[in-house]
Motif scaffolding. Structure first.
Motif, short mmCIF file in Angstrom:
data_model
loop_
_atom_site.label_atom_id
_atom_site.label_comp_id
_atom_site.label_asym_id
_atom_site.label_seq_id
_atom_site.Cartn_x
_atom_site.Cartn_y
_atom_site.Cartn_z
N ASN A 1 31.88 41.33 -37.75
CA ASN A 1 32.26 39.93 -37.52
C ASN A 1 31.03 39.02 -37.42
N ILE A 2 30.11 39.24 -38.35
CA ILE A 2 28.93 38.36 -38.39
C ILE A 2 29.32 37.01 -39.00
N ASP A 3 28.71 35.97 -38.46
CA ASP A 3 29.09 34.60 -38.83
C ASP A 3 28.58 34.21 -40.22
N LEU A 4 29.23 34.76 -41.24
CA LEU A 4 28.92 34.39 -42.63
C LEU A 4 30.19 33.83 -43.24
N SER A 5 30.04 32.90 -44.19
CA SER A 5 31.19 32.46 -44.99
C SER A 5 31.00 33.08 -46.36
N VAL A 6 31.95 33.90 -46.76
CA VAL A 6 31.83 34.58 -48.06
C VAL A 6 32.91 34.07 -49.00
N PHE A 7 32.48 33.53 -50.13
CA PHE A 7 33.41 33.04 -51.15
C PHE A 7 33.28 33.94 -52.38
N LEU A 8 34.31 34.75 -52.59
CA LEU A 8 34.29 35.71 -53.70
C LEU A 8 35.06 35.13 -54.88
N ILE A 9 34.37 34.97 -56.00
CA ILE A 9 35.02 34.43 -57.21
C ILE A 9 35.59 35.61 -57.99
N ASN A 10 36.91 35.71 -57.97
CA ASN A 10 37.58 36.85 -58.61
C ASN A 10 38.09 36.45 -60.00
N ASN A 11 37.27 36.76 -61.01
CA ASN A 11 37.72 36.50 -62.39
C ASN A 11 38.17 37.79 -63.07
N SER A 12 38.37 38.84 -62.25
CA SER A 12 38.94 40.13 -62.70
C SER A 12 38.07 40.89 -63.70
N ILE A 13 36.77 40.56 -63.74
CA ILE A 13 35.93 41.17 -64.80
C ILE A 13 34.45 40.99 -64.46
N TYR A 14 33.59 41.77 -65.11
CA TYR A 14 32.16 41.48 -65.10
C TYR A 14 31.93 40.45 -66.20
N GLY A 15 31.90 39.18 -65.83
CA GLY A 15 31.82 38.11 -66.82
C GLY A 15 30.47 38.05 -67.51
N MET A 16 29.41 38.01 -66.71
CA MET A 16 28.06 37.79 -67.26
C MET A 16 27.65 38.85 -68.28
N GLN B 1 33.69 26.57 -40.88
CA GLN B 1 33.73 26.22 -39.44
C GLN B 1 34.05 27.42 -38.55
N THR B 2 34.53 28.50 -39.15
CA THR B 2 34.89 29.69 -38.36
C THR B 2 33.64 30.33 -37.77
N GLU B 3 33.71 30.66 -36.49
CA GLU B 3 32.58 31.35 -35.86
C GLU B 3 32.84 32.83 -35.96
N GLY B 4 32.37 33.45 -37.01
CA GLY B 4 32.65 34.86 -37.27
C GLY B 4 32.71 35.05 -38.76
N PHE B 5 33.13 36.24 -39.18
CA PHE B 5 33.13 36.52 -40.62
C PHE B 5 34.33 35.86 -41.28
N SER B 6 34.07 34.99 -42.24
CA SER B 6 35.17 34.33 -42.94
C SER B 6 35.06 34.62 -44.43
N PHE B 7 36.22 34.73 -45.05
CA PHE B 7 36.27 35.21 -46.43
C PHE B 7 37.33 34.45 -47.20
N VAL B 8 36.93 33.89 -48.33
CA VAL B 8 37.92 33.24 -49.21
C VAL B 8 37.79 33.85 -50.60
N GLU B 9 38.89 34.45 -51.05
CA GLU B 9 38.93 34.99 -52.41
C GLU B 9 39.46 33.87 -53.32
N ILE B 10 38.71 33.59 -54.37
CA ILE B 10 39.11 32.51 -55.29
C ILE B 10 39.41 33.13 -56.65
N VAL B 11 40.69 33.21 -56.97
CA VAL B 11 41.08 33.75 -58.28
C VAL B 11 40.71 32.69 -59.32
#
Ligand SMILES: Cc1ncc(C[n+]2csc(CCOP(=O)(O)OP(=O)(O)O)c2C)c(N)n1
Ligand code: SF4
Ligand SMILES: [Mg+2]
Length: 282
Positions: free
Chosen positions: A116-131, A192-202
Protein backbone atom coordinates in the motif's frame (compact mmCIF):
# COMPACT_ATOMS: atom_id res chain seq x y z
CA UNK A 1 -3.50 36.10 -32.84
CA UNK A 2 -4.07 32.34 -32.30
CA UNK A 3 -4.91 31.64 -28.69
CA UNK A 4 -2.90 28.86 -27.08
CA UNK A 5 -4.75 25.92 -25.53
CA UNK A 6 -4.60 26.46 -21.74
CA UNK A 7 -3.41 22.89 -21.13
CA UNK A 8 -0.40 23.20 -23.45
CA UNK A 9 1.59 24.45 -20.46
CA UNK A 10 1.48 20.85 -19.15
CA UNK A 11 3.26 19.51 -22.22
CA UNK A 12 6.79 19.77 -23.60
CA UNK A 13 5.57 21.94 -26.46
CA UNK A 14 8.94 22.07 -28.19
CA UNK A 15 8.69 18.38 -29.18
CA UNK A 16 5.06 18.35 -30.32
CA UNK A 17 3.33 16.87 -32.27
CA UNK A 18 3.56 13.52 -30.50
CA UNK A 19 4.86 10.39 -32.21
CA UNK A 20 1.69 8.43 -31.43
CA UNK A 21 0.19 6.80 -34.54
CA UNK A 22 -3.04 8.27 -35.83
CA UNK A 23 -5.94 7.18 -33.61
CA UNK A 24 -3.73 5.81 -30.79
CA UNK A 25 -5.36 5.97 -27.35
CA UNK A 26 -2.14 7.40 -25.88
CA UNK A 27 -3.08 10.95 -26.89
CA UNK A 28 -6.47 10.68 -25.17
CA UNK A 29 -4.87 9.48 -21.94
CA UNK A 30 -2.32 12.32 -22.06
CA UNK A 31 -5.16 14.81 -22.53
CA UNK A 32 -7.19 13.42 -19.60
CA UNK A 33 -4.08 13.29 -17.41
CA UNK A 34 -3.27 16.97 -18.09
CA UNK A 35 -6.89 17.86 -17.23
CA UNK A 36 -6.64 15.88 -13.97
CA UNK A 37 -3.49 17.72 -12.83
CA UNK A 38 -4.94 21.08 -13.87
CA UNK A 39 -8.26 20.51 -12.08
CA UNK A 40 -6.52 19.28 -8.91
CA UNK A 41 -4.36 22.43 -9.04
CA UNK A 42 -1.23 20.36 -8.47
CA UNK A 43 2.02 22.11 -9.25
CA UNK A 44 3.83 19.86 -11.80
CA UNK A 45 7.00 20.64 -9.82
CA UNK A 46 5.54 18.41 -7.09
CA UNK A 47 5.17 15.44 -9.46
CA UNK A 48 7.68 12.73 -10.31
CA UNK A 49 6.53 10.70 -13.32
CA UNK A 50 7.99 7.23 -13.61
CA UNK A 51 7.71 4.97 -16.62
CA UNK A 52 9.31 2.03 -18.42
CA UNK A 53 9.54 1.25 -22.13
CA UNK A 54 6.62 1.13 -24.57
CA UNK A 55 4.43 3.50 -26.58
CA UNK A 56 2.34 4.21 -23.45
CA UNK A 57 5.52 5.33 -21.69
CA UNK A 58 5.67 8.33 -24.03
CA UNK A 59 2.66 9.83 -22.19
CA UNK A 60 4.71 10.86 -19.14
CA UNK A 61 8.05 10.85 -20.91
CA UNK A 62 8.77 12.96 -22.84
CA UNK A 63 5.36 14.61 -23.33
CA UNK A 64 4.14 15.52 -19.81
CA UNK A 65 6.28 18.33 -18.39
CA UNK A 66 7.35 17.13 -14.93
CA UNK A 67 10.45 15.54 -13.47
CA UNK A 68 10.63 12.11 -15.04
CA UNK A 69 12.35 8.78 -14.61
CA UNK A 70 12.22 6.84 -17.88
CA UNK A 71 13.63 3.51 -16.76
CA UNK A 72 14.03 -0.14 -17.78
CA UNK A 73 11.07 -2.01 -19.25
CA UNK A 74 9.10 -3.50 -16.35
CA UNK A 75 10.86 -1.63 -13.56
CA UNK A 76 8.83 1.59 -13.27
CA UNK A 77 7.10 0.63 -10.00
CA UNK A 78 10.40 -0.50 -8.45
CA UNK A 79 12.03 2.90 -9.21
CA UNK A 80 8.84 4.72 -8.11
CA UNK A 81 8.98 2.89 -4.77
CA UNK A 82 12.49 4.24 -4.18
CA UNK A 83 11.42 7.78 -5.09
CA UNK A 84 8.39 7.66 -2.77
CA UNK A 85 10.46 6.40 0.18
CA UNK A 86 13.05 9.16 -0.22
CA UNK A 87 10.60 11.93 -1.27
CA UNK A 88 7.34 11.10 0.53
CA UNK A 89 5.83 14.54 -0.13
CA UNK A 90 6.08 14.20 -3.94
CA UNK A 91 3.19 12.87 -6.03
CA UNK A 92 4.76 9.80 -7.62
CA UNK A 93 2.81 8.76 -10.70
CA UNK A 94 3.54 5.70 -12.83
CA UNK A 95 2.10 5.59 -16.36
CA UNK A 96 3.02 2.67 -18.62
CA UNK A 97 1.70 -0.18 -20.74
CA UNK A 98 0.07 -3.50 -19.95
CA UNK A 99 3.25 -5.33 -20.95
CA UNK A 100 5.43 -3.09 -18.83
CA UNK A 101 3.34 -3.06 -15.65
CA UNK A 102 1.43 -6.33 -16.03
CA UNK A 103 3.88 -8.74 -17.69
CA UNK A 104 7.60 -8.19 -16.93
CA UNK A 105 6.66 -5.78 -14.10
CA UNK A 106 3.76 -7.81 -12.70
CA UNK A 107 5.65 -8.80 -9.57
CA UNK A 108 6.36 -5.16 -8.70
CA UNK A 109 2.68 -4.33 -9.23
CA UNK A 110 1.37 -6.90 -6.76
CA UNK A 111 3.94 -6.13 -4.07
CA UNK A 112 3.45 -2.35 -4.32
CA UNK A 113 -0.30 -2.92 -3.89
CA UNK A 114 0.32 -5.30 -0.96
CA UNK A 115 2.55 -2.73 0.74
CA UNK A 116 0.00 0.00 0.00
CA UNK A 117 2.72 2.44 -0.98
CA UNK A 118 1.41 5.84 -2.01
CA UNK A 119 1.83 5.58 -5.78
CA UNK A 120 -0.73 6.31 -8.50
CA UNK A 121 -0.38 3.71 -11.22
CA UNK A 122 -2.10 4.21 -14.57
CA UNK A 123 -1.86 1.08 -16.71
CA UNK A 124 -2.65 1.56 -20.40
CA UNK A 125 -4.18 -1.73 -21.50
CA UNK A 126 -4.10 -1.96 -25.29
CA UNK A 127 -4.06 -5.80 -25.07
CA UNK A 128 -0.71 -6.06 -26.87
CA UNK A 129 2.97 -5.16 -26.98
CA UNK A 130 2.37 -2.13 -29.19
CA UNK A 131 5.85 -0.66 -29.53
CA UNK A 132 7.54 -3.91 -30.58
CA UNK A 133 4.97 -4.73 -33.24
CA UNK A 134 2.16 -6.80 -31.77
CA UNK A 135 3.42 -9.68 -29.62
CA UNK A 136 1.00 -11.43 -27.25
CA UNK A 137 0.64 -9.84 -23.79
CA UNK A 138 -0.93 -11.16 -20.58
CA UNK A 139 -3.88 -8.91 -21.44
CA UNK A 140 -4.44 -10.30 -24.97
CA UNK A 141 -7.83 -12.04 -25.01
CA UNK A 142 -7.75 -15.84 -25.27
CA UNK A 143 -8.08 -17.13 -28.83
CA UNK A 144 -6.90 -13.91 -30.51
CA UNK A 145 -4.13 -14.49 -33.06
CA UNK A 146 -1.06 -12.29 -32.68
CA UNK A 147 2.35 -12.23 -34.35
CA UNK A 148 3.66 -14.61 -31.67
CA UNK A 149 0.47 -16.69 -31.38
CA UNK A 150 -0.54 -17.08 -35.05
CA UNK A 151 -3.00 -19.91 -34.28
CA UNK A 152 -4.70 -17.99 -31.47
CA UNK A 153 -3.58 -17.03 -27.98
CA UNK A 154 -3.90 -20.17 -25.82
CA UNK A 155 -3.72 -18.25 -22.52
CA UNK A 156 -6.54 -16.62 -20.58
CA UNK A 157 -5.92 -12.91 -19.96
CA UNK A 158 -5.34 -11.09 -16.68
CA UNK A 159 -8.02 -8.93 -15.06
CA UNK A 160 -5.64 -6.18 -13.91
CA UNK A 161 -8.15 -4.18 -11.85
CA UNK A 162 -9.19 -7.29 -9.91
CA UNK A 163 -5.53 -8.28 -9.52
CA UNK A 164 -4.80 -4.91 -7.89
CA UNK A 165 -7.79 -5.34 -5.55
CA UNK A 166 -6.72 -8.86 -4.54
CA UNK A 167 -3.15 -7.67 -3.92
CA UNK A 168 -4.34 -4.91 -1.54
CA UNK A 169 -4.75 -1.65 -3.51
CA UNK A 170 -6.52 1.19 -1.69
CA UNK A 171 -8.18 2.34 -4.90
CA UNK A 172 -8.72 0.47 -8.16
CA UNK A 173 -10.83 1.34 -11.18
CA UNK A 174 -11.14 0.51 -14.86
CA UNK A 175 -12.36 2.71 -17.70
CA UNK A 176 -11.74 2.95 -21.41
CA UNK A 177 -10.61 5.76 -23.71
CA UNK A 178 -14.29 6.17 -24.61
CA UNK A 179 -15.23 6.92 -20.95
CA UNK A 180 -13.10 10.04 -20.64
CA UNK A 181 -15.14 11.84 -17.97
CA UNK A 182 -15.25 8.80 -15.69
CA UNK A 183 -11.55 8.33 -16.33
CA UNK A 184 -10.84 11.94 -15.38
CA UNK A 185 -12.73 11.52 -12.10
CA UNK A 186 -10.87 8.29 -11.32
CA UNK A 187 -7.46 9.72 -12.16
CA UNK A 188 -8.14 12.62 -9.79
CA UNK A 189 -9.34 10.26 -7.08
CA UNK A 190 -6.31 7.99 -7.57
CA UNK A 191 -3.88 10.92 -7.32
CA UNK A 192 -5.59 12.07 -4.10
CA UNK A 193 -5.67 8.59 -2.54
CA UNK A 194 -3.18 8.14 0.28
CA UNK A 195 -2.01 4.64 -0.56
CA UNK A 196 -1.64 2.47 -3.63
CA UNK A 197 -4.06 3.54 -6.34
CA UNK A 198 -4.52 1.88 -9.69
CA UNK A 199 -6.46 2.80 -12.80
CA UNK A 200 -6.58 0.41 -15.73
CA UNK A 201 -7.29 2.27 -18.96
CA UNK A 202 -8.50 0.07 -21.80
CA UNK A 203 -7.07 1.78 -24.85
CA UNK A 204 -6.82 1.26 -28.60
CA UNK A 205 -3.70 0.43 -30.58
CA UNK A 206 -5.03 0.63 -34.13
CA UNK A 207 -1.61 -0.19 -35.57
CA UNK A 208 -0.04 -3.17 -33.78
CA UNK A 209 -3.34 -4.66 -32.58
CA UNK A 210 -5.82 -3.12 -34.99
CA UNK A 211 -3.84 -3.78 -38.14
CA UNK A 212 -1.86 -6.95 -37.55
CA UNK A 213 -3.99 -8.78 -35.02
CA UNK A 214 -7.57 -7.80 -35.65
CA UNK A 215 -8.37 -5.28 -38.38
CA UNK A 216 -10.16 -2.45 -36.61
CA UNK A 217 -10.00 1.34 -36.97
CA UNK A 218 -9.68 3.67 -33.98
CA UNK A 219 -13.35 4.61 -34.37
CA UNK A 220 -14.36 0.93 -34.41
CA UNK A 221 -12.38 0.41 -31.18
CA UNK A 222 -14.18 3.31 -29.47
CA UNK A 223 -17.55 2.06 -30.74
CA UNK A 224 -16.80 -1.39 -29.31
CA UNK A 225 -15.83 0.18 -25.94
CA UNK A 226 -19.11 2.08 -25.92
CA UNK A 227 -21.16 -1.01 -26.79
CA UNK A 228 -19.31 -3.67 -24.80
CA UNK A 229 -18.57 -1.82 -21.58
CA UNK A 230 -20.77 -2.74 -18.67
CA UNK A 231 -20.77 -1.14 -15.24
CA UNK A 232 -19.59 -3.25 -12.32
CA UNK A 233 -22.91 -2.76 -10.48
CA UNK A 234 -24.77 -4.39 -13.37
CA UNK A 235 -22.13 -7.04 -14.06
CA UNK A 236 -22.32 -8.53 -10.56
CA UNK A 237 -25.79 -9.99 -11.28
CA UNK A 238 -24.79 -11.45 -14.67
CA UNK A 239 -23.38 -14.90 -15.41
CA UNK A 240 -19.96 -15.69 -16.91
CA UNK A 241 -21.36 -16.50 -20.35
CA UNK A 242 -23.22 -13.16 -20.61
CA UNK A 243 -20.07 -11.31 -19.54
CA UNK A 244 -17.94 -12.90 -22.29
CA UNK A 245 -16.32 -10.14 -24.40
CA UNK A 246 -17.73 -7.42 -22.10
CA UNK A 247 -15.44 -4.84 -20.46
CA UNK A 248 -16.37 -4.38 -16.82
CA UNK A 249 -15.89 -0.73 -15.92
CA UNK A 250 -16.21 1.15 -12.64
CA UNK A 251 -14.52 1.50 -9.27
CA UNK A 252 -13.54 -1.87 -7.80
CA UNK A 253 -12.25 -0.72 -4.43
CA UNK A 254 -11.96 2.53 -2.48
CA UNK A 255 -10.75 2.09 1.09
CA UNK A 256 -8.35 3.46 3.67
CA UNK A 257 -5.52 1.55 5.36
CA UNK A 258 -2.05 2.41 6.64
CA UNK A 259 0.28 3.60 3.90
CA UNK A 260 3.74 2.01 3.57
CA UNK A 261 6.00 5.06 4.01
CA UNK A 262 3.91 6.17 7.03
CA UNK A 263 4.40 2.69 8.52
CA UNK A 264 8.16 2.99 7.91
CA UNK A 265 8.22 6.39 9.64
CA UNK A 266 6.19 5.04 12.58
CA UNK A 267 8.67 2.16 13.06
CA UNK A 268 11.69 4.49 12.70
CA UNK A 269 10.32 6.94 15.27
CA UNK A 270 9.63 4.14 17.76
CA UNK A 271 13.16 2.74 17.33
CA UNK A 272 14.69 6.23 17.73
CA UNK A 273 12.76 6.67 21.00
CA UNK A 274 14.04 3.27 22.24
CA UNK A 275 17.64 4.22 21.36
CA UNK A 276 17.27 7.54 23.16
CA UNK A 277 15.88 5.70 26.19
CA UNK A 278 18.86 3.25 26.10
CA UNK A 279 21.36 6.14 25.68
CA UNK A 280 20.03 7.86 28.78
CA UNK A 281 20.48 4.56 30.62
CA UNK A 282 16.94 4.41 31.91
C1 LIG B 1 14.02 -6.04 -20.43
C2 LIG B 1 13.38 -5.74 -21.76
N1 LIG B 1 12.67 -6.71 -22.36
C3 LIG B 1 12.05 -6.46 -23.54
C4 LIG B 1 12.17 -5.22 -24.12
C5 LIG B 1 11.51 -4.95 -25.46
N2 LIG B 1 10.27 -4.21 -25.31
C6 LIG B 1 10.25 -2.86 -25.44
S1 LIG B 1 8.70 -2.23 -25.29
C7 LIG B 1 8.06 -3.79 -25.07
C8 LIG B 1 6.59 -4.05 -24.88
C9 LIG B 1 5.75 -2.83 -24.84
O1 LIG B 1 4.44 -3.19 -24.56
P1 LIG B 1 3.59 -2.42 -23.49
O2 LIG B 1 4.33 -2.31 -22.21
O3 LIG B 1 2.26 -3.06 -23.43
O4 LIG B 1 3.52 -0.95 -24.09
P2 LIG B 1 2.78 -0.45 -25.42
O5 LIG B 1 3.85 -0.27 -26.42
O6 LIG B 1 1.78 -1.48 -25.82
O7 LIG B 1 2.15 0.82 -25.00
C10 LIG B 1 9.05 -4.76 -25.10
C11 LIG B 1 8.79 -6.22 -24.94
C12 LIG B 1 12.93 -4.23 -23.46
N3 LIG B 1 13.05 -2.99 -23.94
N4 LIG B 1 13.51 -4.52 -22.29
S1 SF4 C 1 1.91 1.15 -32.19
FE1 SF4 C 1 -0.10 1.20 -31.19
S2 SF4 C 1 0.29 1.85 -29.06
FE2 SF4 C 1 2.11 2.37 -30.32
S3 SF4 C 1 1.78 4.51 -30.94
FE3 SF4 C 1 1.01 3.17 -32.59
S4 SF4 C 1 -1.17 2.91 -32.15
FE4 SF4 C 1 -0.21 3.69 -30.27
MG1 LIG D 1 0.52 -2.62 -24.52
Amino acid sequence: MIKKHPLLKHLREEILPTVFCQGCGGGTVLNVYAHAIEELKINPADIVSVTGIGCSSWIPSPYYKADTLHVLHGRAIAFATGVKIMKPKMKVIVIAGDGDIGAIGGNHLIHAARRNIDLSVFLINNSIYGMTGGQVAPSTPQGVPTITTPYGNPEPNFDFAQLAVAAGASYAARWTTYHVFNLLKSMKKAIQTEGFSFVEIVSQCPVSYGKFVEKRTATAFLKSYKENAIHLNKATSMNKEDLKDRIIIGEFVDLKREEYTSALRRINEKRLQELEFERKGC
